[in-house]
Scaffold this motif. Sequence first.
Motif, short mmCIF file in Angstrom:
data_model
loop_
_atom_site.label_atom_id
_atom_site.label_comp_id
_atom_site.label_asym_id
_atom_site.label_seq_id
_atom_site.Cartn_x
_atom_site.Cartn_y
_atom_site.Cartn_z
N ALA A 136 0.95 -1.27 0.15
CA ALA A 136 -0.12 0.08 0.11
C ALA A 136 0.77 1.28 0.09
O ALA A 136 0.72 2.32 -0.78
CB ALA A 136 -0.97 -0.08 1.09
N GLU A 137 1.93 1.02 0.82
CA GLU A 137 3.03 2.52 0.68
C GLU A 137 3.26 2.85 -0.44
O GLU A 137 3.78 4.11 -1.04
CB GLU A 137 4.00 2.06 1.85
N ILE A 138 4.00 1.53 -1.33
CA ILE A 138 4.11 1.80 -2.69
C ILE A 138 3.08 2.42 -3.51
O ILE A 138 3.35 3.36 -4.41
CB ILE A 138 4.76 0.30 -3.29
N ILE A 139 1.98 1.79 -3.61
CA ILE A 139 1.02 2.25 -4.62
C ILE A 139 0.59 3.86 -3.85
O ILE A 139 0.54 4.49 -4.94
CB ILE A 139 -0.29 1.53 -4.02
N TYR A 140 0.95 4.12 -2.73
CA TYR A 140 0.56 5.58 -2.60
C TYR A 140 1.72 6.41 -3.30
O TYR A 140 1.39 7.35 -3.75
CB TYR A 140 1.00 5.88 -1.05
N GLN A 141 3.05 6.04 -3.43
CA GLN A 141 3.98 6.59 -4.14
C GLN A 141 3.46 6.56 -5.55
O GLN A 141 3.95 8.00 -6.20
CB GLN A 141 5.25 5.85 -4.07
N ILE A 142 3.15 5.65 -6.31
CA ILE A 142 2.87 5.63 -7.54
C ILE A 142 1.50 6.60 -7.86
O ILE A 142 1.42 7.44 -8.78
CB ILE A 142 2.24 4.10 -7.96
N MET A 143 0.60 6.59 -6.85
CA MET A 143 -0.62 7.63 -7.22
C MET A 143 -0.08 9.04 -6.97
O MET A 143 -0.58 9.86 -7.74
CB MET A 143 -1.81 7.36 -6.01
N ARG A 144 0.86 9.22 -5.96
CA ARG A 144 1.31 10.79 -5.96
C ARG A 144 2.12 10.95 -7.43
O ARG A 144 1.84 12.23 -7.63
CB ARG A 144 2.24 10.63 -4.59
N ILE A 145 3.05 10.14 -7.66
CA ILE A 145 3.48 10.64 -8.98
C ILE A 145 2.82 10.86 -10.15
O ILE A 145 2.89 11.52 -11.04
CB ILE A 145 4.58 9.51 -9.28
N SER A 146 1.56 10.18 -10.15
CA SER A 146 0.70 10.32 -11.34
C SER A 146 -0.36 11.32 -11.09
O SER A 146 -1.11 11.54 -11.93
CB SER A 146 -0.05 8.84 -11.65
N HIS A 147 -0.04 12.13 -9.97
CA HIS A 147 -1.01 13.26 -9.89
C HIS A 147 -2.78 13.09 -9.86
O HIS A 147 -3.30 13.90 -10.25
CB HIS A 147 -0.63 14.41 -10.51
N ILE A 148 -3.07 11.90 -9.42
CA ILE A 148 -4.44 11.78 -9.42
C ILE A 148 -4.80 11.81 -8.03
O ILE A 148 -4.25 11.54 -7.16
CB ILE A 148 -4.77 10.35 -9.87
N LYS A 149 -5.97 12.42 -7.92
CA LYS A 149 -6.70 12.75 -6.59
C LYS A 149 -6.91 11.53 -5.87
O LYS A 149 -7.51 10.64 -6.54
CB LYS A 149 -7.89 13.62 -6.73
N ILE A 150 -6.44 11.56 -4.58
CA ILE A 150 -6.71 10.42 -3.77
C ILE A 150 -7.78 10.51 -2.79
O ILE A 150 -7.81 11.67 -2.22
CB ILE A 150 -5.38 10.05 -2.92
N THR A 151 -8.92 9.71 -3.15
CA THR A 151 -10.31 10.02 -2.27
C THR A 151 -10.14 9.44 -0.91
O THR A 151 -9.28 8.64 -0.68
CB THR A 151 -11.39 9.51 -3.01
N PRO A 152 -11.06 9.89 0.31
CA PRO A 152 -11.10 9.38 1.55
C PRO A 152 -10.88 7.89 1.25
O PRO A 152 -10.33 7.05 2.14
CB PRO A 152 -12.12 10.06 1.90
N SER A 153 -11.86 7.21 0.31
CA SER A 153 -12.18 5.70 0.44
C SER A 153 -10.70 5.20 0.06
O SER A 153 -10.43 3.98 0.38
CB SER A 153 -13.28 5.47 -0.27
N ILE A 154 -10.03 5.68 -0.79
CA ILE A 154 -8.66 5.11 -1.41
C ILE A 154 -7.85 5.13 -0.12
O ILE A 154 -6.91 4.40 0.07
CB ILE A 154 -8.23 5.67 -2.50
N ALA A 155 -7.75 6.45 0.52
CA ALA A 155 -6.87 6.75 1.71
C ALA A 155 -7.10 5.68 2.81
O ALA A 155 -6.20 5.00 3.22
CB ALA A 155 -7.11 8.05 2.04
#
Length: 325
Positions: A136-155
């Motif tokens: 999950a920590e790695i996926i957070y990095q991927i999402m951050r790099i791709s500049h996609i909005k992280i919703t509360p449910s994804i969080a």
Amino acid sequence: MLEQEIQKLISIINKSQRILLVTHRNPDGDAIGSILAMQNFLISLNKEVTSFCITKPAENFNYLQNIEDIKNDSENLKNQYDLAILLDCGDMGMTKITNKLEEIKFKFGIANIDHHHTNPKYGDINIVISKASSTAEIIYQIMRISHIKITPSIATALLTGIVTDTGNFAYRSTTKQSIETASRLLSIGADFEGISKAHVYNKTIDILKLWGIVMRRIAFNKELKMVTTALFKKDLENLNLNEEAGEGISNYLNNLSKKNKFSLLLKEYETGKVKGSLRTTRDDIDVSTIAQKFGGGGHQKAAGFEVEGKLVFNNGQWQVIKTIK
Ligand SMILES: [Mn+2]
């Protein structure tokens, strides 16, 4: 190098329409959190997503949004996808659908996102970071790099992976990075209280009784400085519990002082089969190499294996003896 792999994955995701997500059997919080976070993220990009795990997630995951989307029957899999992403799978066999994955055509291949130290990098794209607390920590990095909005449910899904793989921020896998990531996820609106209720403060009296039985069976091997104990199917049956009740026992054994080198919980849930869970808090021990000797794998401080045999108590020690069929 890794940044390049992440960019490559993002560009392949952009080119893909039909994506298959797979995580390992007997999914833990990191497996479920990772697959749902990725699924909800890809859906927000208008992708057609199939999420697959051969085992149905345990009921305590029901607080996670879209948990019901995870398919457990390989009949639901199509013959063709643009991309497969395997999550938290230290090797492909952990999916229990290796044959099926070999049959399916993936236009852009298989991406392997994982943090198991023993991962052989079986993917066409490999984002394997063994120092990450969780997938999950790695996926957070991927999402951050791709500049996609992280919703509360994804969080919430991502924080589930971090909380469960760090034992509520207690294990050595807890790092500055994992705490920083968790903090960012909390700012986005991750439901930490819900996660704690589901995974930490969730023990019933019968579960604690079971743990008591297992703790009383502890044996110490002076030579190896190894602590071993055993859990049998009949223990679960006597208390009317299922296998999930044993979740966390191996981590609890890790509370032992560092005078002990490592702990080993042996579980005989099925006649003729014994599962082992190894844990250590020491930096000079790599339990994944021990697990590999028995055909398993994992992380430096947490690993597992499965062997054939019968679990017995002999000369003050728990042993697995070969049975002649
Ligand atoms: Mn994990």
